[in-house]
Design a protein around this motif. Structure first.
Motif, PDB file in Angstrom:
ATOM      1  N   VAL A  72       3.902   0.328   2.391  1.00  0.00           N
ATOM      2  CA  VAL A  72       3.688  -0.650   3.470  1.00  0.00           C
ATOM      3  C   VAL A  72       3.445  -2.011   2.827  1.00  0.00           C
ATOM      4  N   ALA A 130       1.838  -4.846   3.275  1.00  0.00           N
ATOM      5  CA  ALA A 130       0.800  -5.407   4.142  1.00  0.00           C
ATOM      6  C   ALA A 130       0.793  -6.924   4.058  1.00  0.00           C
ATOM      7  N   PRO A 133      -1.609 -10.490  15.142  1.00  0.00           N
ATOM      8  CA  PRO A 133      -1.878  -9.187  15.755  1.00  0.00           C
ATOM      9  C   PRO A 133      -2.573  -8.238  14.790  1.00  0.00           C
ATOM     10  N   SER A 134      -3.163  -7.192  15.366  1.00  0.00           N
ATOM     11  CA  SER A 134      -3.807  -6.164  14.561  1.00  0.00           C
ATOM     12  C   SER A 134      -2.777  -5.556  13.603  1.00  0.00           C
ATOM     13  N   GLY A 135      -3.165  -5.385  12.345  1.00  0.00           N
ATOM     14  CA  GLY A 135      -2.263  -4.791  11.362  1.00  0.00           C
ATOM     15  C   GLY A 135      -1.301  -5.784  10.734  1.00  0.00           C
ATOM     16  N   SER A 136      -1.465  -7.085  11.022  1.00  0.00           N
ATOM     17  CA  SER A 136      -0.504  -8.069  10.505  1.00  0.00           C
ATOM     18  C   SER A 136      -0.789  -8.477   9.059  1.00  0.00           C
ATOM     19  N   GLY A 137      -1.965  -8.100   8.533  1.00  0.00           N
ATOM     20  CA  GLY A 137      -2.260  -8.401   7.132  1.00  0.00           C
ATOM     21  C   GLY A 137      -3.383  -9.403   6.919  1.00  0.00           C
ATOM     22  N   LYS A 138      -4.119  -9.732   7.982  1.00  0.00           N
ATOM     23  CA  LYS A 138      -5.169 -10.742   7.886  1.00  0.00           C
ATOM     24  C   LYS A 138      -6.275 -10.317   6.916  1.00  0.00           C
ATOM     25  N   SER A 139      -6.795  -9.104   7.119  1.00  0.00           N
ATOM     26  CA  SER A 139      -7.886  -8.643   6.246  1.00  0.00           C
ATOM     27  C   SER A 139      -7.395  -8.450   4.821  1.00  0.00           C
ATOM     28  N   THR A 140      -6.163  -7.967   4.694  1.00  0.00           N
ATOM     29  CA  THR A 140      -5.585  -7.799   3.355  1.00  0.00           C
ATOM     30  C   THR A 140      -5.573  -9.136   2.624  1.00  0.00           C
ATOM     31  N   PHE A 167       0.847  -1.194   0.000  1.00  0.00           N
ATOM     32  CA  PHE A 167       0.000   0.000   0.000  1.00  0.00           C
ATOM     33  C   PHE A 167       0.882   1.243   0.000  1.00  0.00           C
TER      34      PHE A 167
HETATM   35  N1  ADP Z   1      -6.200   0.554   2.047  1.00  0.00           N
HETATM   36  C1  ADP Z   1      -5.054   0.631   2.727  1.00  0.00           C
HETATM   37  N2  ADP Z   1      -4.200   1.659   2.523  1.00  0.00           N
HETATM   38  C2  ADP Z   1      -3.041   1.750   3.200  1.00  0.00           C
HETATM   39  N3  ADP Z   1      -2.629   0.866   4.111  1.00  0.00           N
HETATM   40  C3  ADP Z   1      -3.427  -0.188   4.370  1.00  0.00           C
HETATM   41  C4  ADP Z   1      -4.692  -0.351   3.706  1.00  0.00           C
HETATM   42  N4  ADP Z   1      -5.259  -1.494   4.165  1.00  0.00           N
HETATM   43  C5  ADP Z   1      -4.410  -2.004   5.075  1.00  0.00           C
HETATM   44  N5  ADP Z   1      -3.314  -1.229   5.202  1.00  0.00           N
HETATM   45  C6  ADP Z   1      -2.162  -1.497   6.088  1.00  0.00           C
HETATM   46  O1  ADP Z   1      -1.724  -2.812   5.850  1.00  0.00           O
HETATM   47  C7  ADP Z   1      -1.389  -3.464   7.067  1.00  0.00           C
HETATM   48  C8  ADP Z   1      -2.247  -4.698   7.257  1.00  0.00           C
HETATM   49  O2  ADP Z   1      -3.606  -4.316   7.476  1.00  0.00           O
HETATM   50  P1  ADP Z   1      -4.789  -5.343   7.665  1.00  0.00           P
HETATM   51  O3  ADP Z   1      -4.701  -6.396   6.638  1.00  0.00           O
HETATM   52  O4  ADP Z   1      -6.052  -4.576   7.743  1.00  0.00           O
HETATM   53  O5  ADP Z   1      -4.446  -5.986   9.104  1.00  0.00           O
HETATM   54  P2  ADP Z   1      -5.303  -6.904  10.070  1.00  0.00           P
HETATM   55  O6  ADP Z   1      -6.574  -7.279   9.384  1.00  0.00           O
HETATM   56  O7  ADP Z   1      -4.421  -8.076  10.371  1.00  0.00           O
HETATM   57  O8  ADP Z   1      -5.546  -6.086  11.306  1.00  0.00           O
HETATM   58  C9  ADP Z   1      -1.556  -2.416   8.156  1.00  0.00           C
HETATM   59  O9  ADP Z   1      -0.308  -1.809   8.363  1.00  0.00           O
HETATM   60  C10 ADP Z   1      -2.535  -1.439   7.555  1.00  0.00           C
HETATM   61  O10 ADP Z   1      -2.357  -0.156   8.091  1.00  0.00           O
END
Ligand code: ADP
Ligand code: MG
Length: 271
Positions: free
Chosen positions: A22, A24, A43-50, A16
Motif C-alpha cells: 500500500v 500510503a 479523507p480517512s486513509g489518505s495518508g495524513k497520519s503517515t 506498507f
Molecule cells: N502500519 C501500517 N501498516 C499497514 N498499512 C498502514 C499502516 N499505517 C497506515 N496504513 C495504511 O496507509 C494508508 C494511509 O493511512 P493513514 O496515514 O493512517 O491515513 P489517514 O491518517 O489520512 O486516515 C491507509 O490505507 C492505511 O490503511
C-alpha cells in the motif's frame, strides 16, 4: 512570518506491506516556513497520519527524505534526542500520564535534555500559565476537563521550545466550543511565540483557522492553498456544507442554483 524553511520533505514515500503493498504516501514534496500554521486535510486513509509520523521521525520513509531545520533526519545519530529537542507532538488522545500532575506531565520531555529540577519546575509552571492553566498545576489528568487536558498536552509539546509542533487530530475528541478554544490558543501561540504548527484535521472549520491548507488524497498532495483572504476561508467552509458537497458531486440542484453551480464547483475546486 520569516522565510526560514523549518521543514522540508522531498519525494517522501511510504509503502506498507510486502505482498500487497500500500503506497500510503507517494512522493510528497513540501516546504513549511517558520511561523506558519499549516493544516492537512483529506479523507480517512489518505495518508495524513503517515505523513505526520514521517515528519516527526516516528516512522521511516521507504524513499525520499525529511529535513528539519536544515538537518536531514537520515543524518541524525540519536533520533530520540533530536526529536525531543526539535519536535513537539499533540495527538487526538492527550496521552498524559495519569499518575502525574499537570506540571509533572509538562516536565516529562525536559528529562531528555537533562534540565535540572528547579528549572524544569519553573518552566513547566510558565508553560501552564501560557496555556491558561496555572491554577491546575497540581491537578491530575482525571481532575481536569477534556479541553484542559489537551491544553496540558500542548504545554508539554512546547516544553523544549521545539522548532515545530505536529498535531494529529488534536481536537478530534473535543466538542465544538472547546475545539474553538484550542484553535484560539494555537493562534495566540503562533502570534506571540512564532509557533510553527502542522496540524492534521478532518474538521474544515479547524482547517479554515490555518494560514495554509493542504489536501491529501491517495498519498499525494492534491491541493496546496494559502488562505490569503476571507473568501478562501468562506469557500472552504461552504465546501464542507451539505450544499457544497452536493455541488461538488454534481447532484441535481434546483434551477436557480443549477445555473451558477458550474462556476461554484470550479471555485470550490480551488480551495
Ligand atoms: N502500519 C501500517 N501498516 C499497514 N498499512 C498502514 C499502516 N499505517 C497506515 N496504513 C495504511 O496507509 C494508508 C494511509 O493511512 P493513514 O496515514 O493512517 O491515513 P489517514 O491518517 O489520512 O486516515 C491507509 O490505507 C492505511 O490503511
Ligand atoms: Mg490519521
Amino acid at each position: 512570518m520569516s522565510d526560514h524553511i523549518v521543514l522540508e520533505t522531498r519525494g517522501l514515500t511510504r509503502v506498507f506491506g510486502e505482498r500487497v503493498p500500500v503506497r500510503a504516501l507517494d512522493g510528497v514534496d513540501l516546504k513549511v516556513t517558520a511561523g506558519e500554521i499549516l493544516a492537512i486535510i483529506g479523507p480517512s486513509g489518505s495518508g495524513k497520519s503517515t505523513l505526520l509520523n514521517l515528519i516527526g521521525a516516528l516512522d521511516t520513509p521507504s524513499s525520499g527524505e525529511v529535513i528539519i531545520d536544515g538537518t536531514p533526519l537520515t543524518q541524525v545519530r540519536n533520533l530520540d534526542s533530536f526529536r525531543g529537542k526539535t519536535i513537539g507532538f499533540v495527538f487526538q488522545s492527550h496521552n498524559l500520564l495519569p499518575t502525574l500532575t499537570a506540571r509533572e506531565n509538562v516536565e516529562v520531555p525536559m528529562y531528555e535534555l537533562r534540565i535540572g529540577g528547579k528549572k524544569r519546575r519553573a518552566r513547566a509552571v510558565d508553560l501552564l500559565d501560557l496555556v491558561g492553566l496555572a491554577h491546575r498545576a497540581d491537578h491530575l489528568p482525571s481532575q481536569m476537563s477534556g479541553g484542559e487536558r489537551q491544553r496540558v498536552a500542548i504545554a508539554r509539546a512546547l516544553a523544549n521550545e521545539p522548532a515545530i509542533v505536529l498535531a494529529d487530530e488534536p481536537t478530534g475528541n473535543l466538542d465544538s466550543a472547546t475545539t474553538a478554544d484550542i484553535m484560539a490558543l494555537f493562534a495566540r501561540l503562533n502570534q506571540e511565540r512564532g509557533l510553527t504548527l502542522v496540524l492534521v484535521t478532518h474538521n474544515t472549520e479547524v482547517a479554515a483557522a490555518a494560514q495554509r491548507v493542504i489536501t491529501i488524497r491517495d498519498g499525494k498532495i492534491q491541493r496546496d492553498v494559502s488562505m490569503g483572504s476571507e473568501i478562501e476561508r468562506e469557500l472552504l467552509l461552504f465546501k464542507s456544507s451539505v450544499l457544497g458537497q452536493a455541488i461538488m458531486r454534481g447532484d441535481a440542484l434546483p434551477p436557480e442554483l443549477a445555473a451558477i453551480a458550474p462556476g461554484l464547483s470550479h471555485l470550490l475546486e480551488g480551495v
